[in-house]
Design a protein around this motif. Structure first.
Motif, PDB file in Angstrom:
ATOM      1  N   VAL A 198     -64.926 -49.663  70.759  1.00 45.91           N
ATOM      2  CA  VAL A 198     -65.178 -49.679  72.074  1.00 45.91           C
ATOM      3  C   VAL A 198     -63.990 -50.462  72.848  1.00 45.91           C
ATOM      4  CG1 VAL A 198     -67.770 -49.395  72.162  1.00 45.91           C
ATOM      5  CG2 VAL A 198     -66.696 -51.757  71.946  1.00 45.91           C
ATOM      6  N   HIS A 199     -63.811 -50.616  74.065  1.00 46.45           N
ATOM      7  CA  HIS A 199     -62.907 -51.246  74.881  1.00 46.45           C
ATOM      8  C   HIS A 199     -63.856 -51.388  76.474  1.00 46.45           C
ATOM      9  CE1 HIS A 199     -59.527 -52.426  76.898  1.00 46.45           C
ATOM     10  NE2 HIS A 199     -58.643 -52.350  75.756  1.00 46.45           N
ATOM     11  N   PRO A 200     -63.494 -52.687  76.686  1.00 49.50           N
ATOM     12  CA  PRO A 200     -64.063 -52.800  78.130  1.00 49.50           C
ATOM     13  C   PRO A 200     -63.657 -52.077  79.465  1.00 49.50           C
ATOM     14  CG  PRO A 200     -63.695 -54.858  77.029  1.00 49.50           C
ATOM     15  CD  PRO A 200     -63.001 -53.881  76.216  1.00 49.50           C
ATOM     16  N   ASP A 201     -62.199 -51.595  79.066  1.00 47.80           N
ATOM     17  CA  ASP A 201     -61.574 -50.944  80.071  1.00 47.80           C
ATOM     18  C   ASP A 201     -62.158 -49.179  80.050  1.00 47.80           C
ATOM     19  OD1 ASP A 201     -59.627 -49.418  81.819  1.00 47.80           O
ATOM     20  OD2 ASP A 201     -58.406 -51.006  81.549  1.00 47.80           O
ATOM     21  N   PRO A 202     -62.410 -48.702  81.286  1.00 44.24           N
ATOM     22  CA  PRO A 202     -62.665 -47.482  81.078  1.00 44.24           C
ATOM     23  C   PRO A 202     -61.674 -46.282  80.952  1.00 44.24           C
ATOM     24  CG  PRO A 202     -62.579 -47.960  83.653  1.00 44.24           C
ATOM     25  CD  PRO A 202     -62.751 -49.235  82.455  1.00 44.24           C
ATOM     26  N   GLU A 203     -60.461 -46.828  80.863  1.00 41.82           N
ATOM     27  CA  GLU A 203     -59.137 -45.955  80.935  1.00 41.82           C
ATOM     28  C   GLU A 203     -57.977 -46.913  80.107  1.00 41.82           C
ATOM     29  OE1 GLU A 203     -57.695 -44.210  84.423  1.00 41.82           O
ATOM     30  OE2 GLU A 203     -59.524 -43.353  84.959  1.00 41.82           O
ATOM     31  N   PRO A 204     -58.425 -47.113  78.879  1.00 43.10           N
ATOM     32  CA  PRO A 204     -57.417 -47.872  78.191  1.00 43.10           C
ATOM     33  C   PRO A 204     -56.296 -47.124  77.489  1.00 43.10           C
ATOM     34  CG  PRO A 204     -59.186 -47.587  76.637  1.00 43.10           C
ATOM     35  CD  PRO A 204     -59.618 -47.067  78.007  1.00 43.10           C
ATOM     36  N   GLU A 205     -55.268 -47.748  76.700  1.00 46.65           N
ATOM     37  CA  GLU A 205     -54.745 -47.017  75.947  1.00 46.65           C
ATOM     38  C   GLU A 205     -55.577 -46.045  74.832  1.00 46.65           C
ATOM     39  OE1 GLU A 205     -51.128 -47.520  72.378  1.00 46.65           O
ATOM     40  OE2 GLU A 205     -52.175 -49.363  73.431  1.00 46.65           O
ATOM     41  N   PRO A 206     -55.303 -45.038  74.498  1.00 42.33           N
ATOM     42  CA  PRO A 206     -56.086 -44.220  73.451  1.00 42.33           C
ATOM     43  C   PRO A 206     -56.139 -44.773  72.154  1.00 42.33           C
ATOM     44  CG  PRO A 206     -54.870 -42.695  75.026  1.00 42.33           C
ATOM     45  CD  PRO A 206     -54.366 -44.079  75.126  1.00 42.33           C
ATOM     46  N   LEU A 207     -57.324 -44.705  71.653  1.00 42.16           N
ATOM     47  CA  LEU A 207     -57.317 -45.441  70.351  1.00 42.16           C
ATOM     48  C   LEU A 207     -56.463 -44.817  69.392  1.00 42.16           C
ATOM     49  CD1 LEU A 207     -58.945 -47.465  68.392  1.00 42.16           C
ATOM     50  CD2 LEU A 207     -60.317 -45.131  67.735  1.00 42.16           C
ATOM     51  N   THR A 208     -56.139 -43.635  69.468  1.00 47.46           N
ATOM     52  CA  THR A 208     -55.019 -42.734  68.264  1.00 47.46           C
ATOM     53  C   THR A 208     -53.739 -43.862  68.599  1.00 47.46           C
ATOM     54  OG1 THR A 208     -54.683 -41.349  69.941  1.00 47.46           O
ATOM     55  CG2 THR A 208     -56.255 -40.858  68.132  1.00 47.46           C
ATOM     56  N   GLY A 209     -53.306 -43.800  69.745  1.00 44.70           N
ATOM     57  CA  GLY A 209     -52.022 -44.626  70.147  1.00 44.70           C
ATOM     58  C   GLY A 209     -52.167 -46.284  69.677  1.00 44.70           C
ATOM     59  N   TRP A 210     -53.219 -46.760  69.841  1.00 44.16           N
ATOM     60  CA  TRP A 210     -53.535 -48.116  69.674  1.00 44.16           C
ATOM     61  C   TRP A 210     -53.324 -48.432  68.161  1.00 44.16           C
ATOM     62  CZ3 TRP A 210     -53.571 -53.000  70.943  1.00 44.16           C
ATOM     63  CH2 TRP A 210     -54.320 -53.999  70.155  1.00 44.16           C
ATOM     64  N   LEU A 211     -53.851 -47.497  67.351  1.00 45.46           N
ATOM     65  CA  LEU A 211     -53.789 -47.461  65.871  1.00 45.46           C
ATOM     66  C   LEU A 211     -52.452 -47.342  65.118  1.00 45.46           C
ATOM     67  CD1 LEU A 211     -57.517 -46.045  64.915  1.00 45.46           C
ATOM     68  CD2 LEU A 211     -56.559 -48.596  65.171  1.00 45.46           C
ATOM     69  N   ALA A 212     -51.615 -46.599  65.952  1.00 47.08           N
ATOM     70  CA  ALA A 212     -50.259 -46.465  65.433  1.00 47.08           C
ATOM     71  C   ALA A 212     -50.207 -45.560  64.238  1.00 47.08           C
ATOM     72  CB  ALA A 212     -49.399 -47.847  65.387  1.00 47.08           C
ATOM     73  N   ASP A 213     -49.443 -46.068  63.153  1.00 48.65           N
ATOM     74  CA  ASP A 213     -49.485 -45.496  61.912  1.00 48.65           C
ATOM     75  C   ASP A 213     -50.408 -45.796  60.925  1.00 48.65           C
ATOM     76  OD1 ASP A 213     -47.894 -47.704  61.524  1.00 48.65           O
ATOM     77  OD2 ASP A 213     -46.586 -46.668  60.312  1.00 48.65           O
ATOM     78  N   LEU A 214     -51.218 -46.634  61.354  1.00 52.32           N
ATOM     79  CA  LEU A 214     -52.253 -47.456  60.464  1.00 52.32           C
ATOM     80  C   LEU A 214     -53.168 -46.259  59.670  1.00 52.32           C
ATOM     81  CD1 LEU A 214     -53.522 -49.895  58.713  1.00 52.32           C
ATOM     82  CD2 LEU A 214     -55.017 -50.083  60.770  1.00 52.32           C
ATOM     83  N   PRO A 215     -53.672 -45.248  60.438  1.00 58.93           N
ATOM     84  CA  PRO A 215     -54.431 -44.426  59.592  1.00 58.93           C
ATOM     85  C   PRO A 215     -53.521 -43.748  58.408  1.00 58.93           C
ATOM     86  CG  PRO A 215     -54.910 -44.258  62.055  1.00 58.93           C
ATOM     87  CD  PRO A 215     -53.829 -45.156  61.618  1.00 58.93           C
ATOM     88  N   ASP A 216     -52.198 -43.354  58.705  1.00 61.73           N
ATOM     89  CA  ASP A 216     -51.433 -42.764  57.676  1.00 61.73           C
ATOM     90  C   ASP A 216     -51.144 -43.401  56.488  1.00 61.73           C
ATOM     91  OD1 ASP A 216     -51.326 -40.619  59.764  1.00 61.73           O
ATOM     92  OD2 ASP A 216     -49.297 -41.430  60.483  1.00 61.73           O
ATOM     93  N   ARG A 217     -51.352 -44.656  56.518  1.00 59.91           N
ATOM     94  CA  ARG A 217     -51.288 -45.765  55.503  1.00 59.91           C
ATOM     95  C   ARG A 217     -52.753 -45.716  54.482  1.00 59.91           C
ATOM     96  NH1 ARG A 217     -46.159 -47.038  53.991  1.00 59.91           N
ATOM     97  NH2 ARG A 217     -44.890 -47.664  56.130  1.00 59.91           N
ATOM     98  N   MET A 218     -54.010 -45.458  55.300  1.00 60.41           N
ATOM     99  CA  MET A 218     -54.892 -45.498  54.645  1.00 60.41           C
ATOM    100  C   MET A 218     -55.198 -44.565  53.612  1.00 60.41           C
ATOM    101  SD  MET A 218     -56.005 -48.563  55.763  1.00 60.41           S
ATOM    102  CE  MET A 218     -57.887 -48.541  55.578  1.00 60.41           C
ATOM    103  N   PRO A 219     -55.982 -44.938  52.595  1.00 59.90           N
ATOM    104  CA  PRO A 219     -56.489 -44.049  51.508  1.00 59.90           C
ATOM    105  C   PRO A 219     -57.182 -43.111  52.479  1.00 59.90           C
ATOM    106  CG  PRO A 219     -57.029 -46.125  50.933  1.00 59.90           C
ATOM    107  CD  PRO A 219     -56.576 -46.408  52.244  1.00 59.90           C
ATOM    108  N   PRO A 220     -57.281 -41.579  51.908  1.00 57.83           N
ATOM    109  CA  PRO A 220     -57.783 -40.465  52.676  1.00 57.83           C
ATOM    110  C   PRO A 220     -59.373 -40.363  52.541  1.00 57.83           C
ATOM    111  CG  PRO A 220     -56.709 -39.690  50.841  1.00 57.83           C
ATOM    112  CD  PRO A 220     -56.432 -41.313  50.933  1.00 57.83           C
TER     113      PRO A 220
END
Length: 376
Positions: free
Chosen positions: A141-163
């Motif tokens: 969650v984010h307090p702002d109704p229009e923040p940076e999208p979560l996908t952009g915020w996470l950058a390449d971390l999901p690609d590093r994580m085990p699948p």
């Protein structure tokens, strides 16, 4: 980043009340925060409340199946409309004066409306919207109704994580909660300090090759760590008897992702855990650990496996008779650092860059939101 690492935060950042308040206002109130799992919000009307910096928020599953996040603040007198977690039936009723909202946040009814304002426009008094997004079953969650999208915020971390897909795994025990007499950053930095693994945890983290660890900055904010087992592609002794999640030898070992500012996702060949680190005061912290295993195995065996992985093997510290498990070892160290950090003689000496550089990256990120105040 050069092959050097230094302490960037002043000692007061770990115990000063003003610093803590600035973190709540400028860091935690301006970043995506973990708010539970999709399993907590399965049915229409299910909800989960959380505190995000200075913002009380609540996530609700609507009648249409959509997740929505709102500021948990009634538009009449500011009362939190929902507390904890649970399920409501079709609508949200403020416990103070019974103003009633739909699961979509719209104001539906005002008690004794003529006494309040017979011309009141309900369409302007819905719950203030916040933002919600899901990554692999984790709700943010984010307090702002229009923040940076979560996908952009996470950058390449999901690609590093085990699948791994936690939605396909089984949570076989209640969440574990620990209270620590230390600032939240002390705990975060302890987790990023991989210099201590072979010493503090020499008996509780057996089977891992601490000298072959890998660390990566992910985007501007996040961090990834991995270390292989001593025997590549094999379970460690503490994992023996549990069904592997990993389908590739690469993911045998131990890995974690730091989702800045205060969430770790930890995984091994046999388990997946979320660890939320919650500041409760300038010198106190609570963290909650939720762990999942492959389904289809004996629940008692999985719980026993977690206890083994977290602390079934024990050691003695400082010649005391008390025995510590893995988490207690870390708590012991964090609380000892908290004592020392208030000393007038406290300082940080040379740092092992290869093993501790994640600490500096973390501190730099904190300073981006809570800069040093000059002249103080």
């Amino acid at each position: 980043m050069p092959d050097t690492a230094t302490q960037l935060l002043p000692p007061s950042a770990y115990f000063n009340t003003d610093w803590y308040e600035r973190e709540q206002l400028h860091l935690f109130s301006r970043t995506w925060r973990y708010a539970g799992t999709i399993d907590d919000l399965k049915t229409p009307g299910s909800y989960r409340s959380t505190q995000v910096g200075r913002h009380p928020l609540v996530v609700v599953r609507g009648k249409d199946g959509e997740l929505r996040a709102f500021h948990n603040v009634c538009r009449h007198r500011g009362t939190a409309v929902l507390s904890g977690s649970g399920v409501v039936d079709k609508q949200i009723v403020c416990p103070y004066h019974n103003w009633t909202y739909g699961l979509d946040g719209c104001l539906l009814a005002v008690t004794q409306r003529n006494e309040v304002d017979r011309h009141l426009d309900r369409s302007t008094l819905g719950l203030h919207p916040a933002s919600v997004a899901v990554w692999r079953g984790l709700v943010f969650v984010h307090p702002d109704p229009e923040p940076e999208p979560l996908t952009g915020w996470l950058a390449d971390l999901p690609d590093r994580m085990p699948p791994y897909d936690p939605e396909q795994l089984a949570e076989v025990m209640a969440p574990q909660r620990y209270d620590i007499k230390a600032n939240w950053k002390v705990f975060m930095e302890n987790a990023l300090d991989n210099y201590h693994l072979g010493y503090v945890h020499k008996d509780t983290l057996v089977g891992y090759d601490h000298k072959r660890q890998e660390q990566y900055a992910c985007g501007e904010r996040h961090w990834f760590f991995y270390e292989p087992p001593l025997k590549p592609g094999e379970l460690t002794p503490m994992e023996a008897g549990l069904k592997p999640i990993a389908t590739e030898p690469r993911w045998y070992g131990s890995a974690f992702g730091l989702f800045f500012p205060n969430l770790f996702v930890l995984s091994s060949a046999v388990m997946w855990s979320s660890i939320e680190v919650i500041p409760t005061g300038p010198e106190t912290t609570t963290f909650e650990m939720r762990t999942r295993f492959m389904p289809g195995q004996n629940g008692k065996l999985a719980v026993a496996g977690l206890k083994a992985a977290v602390g079934g093997l024990t050691r003695r510290l400082l010649r005391k008779q008390r025995r510590y498990d893995l988490i207690e070892e870390d708590v012991f160290c964090c609380e000892a650092v908290q004592v020392g950090i208030k000393s007038p003689l406290f300082s940080v000496g040379p740092i092992a860059y290869r093993y501790e550089r994640g600490i500096q990256a973390f501190q730099r990120n904190v300073l981006d939101y809570v800069p040093l105040e000059t002249g103080r």
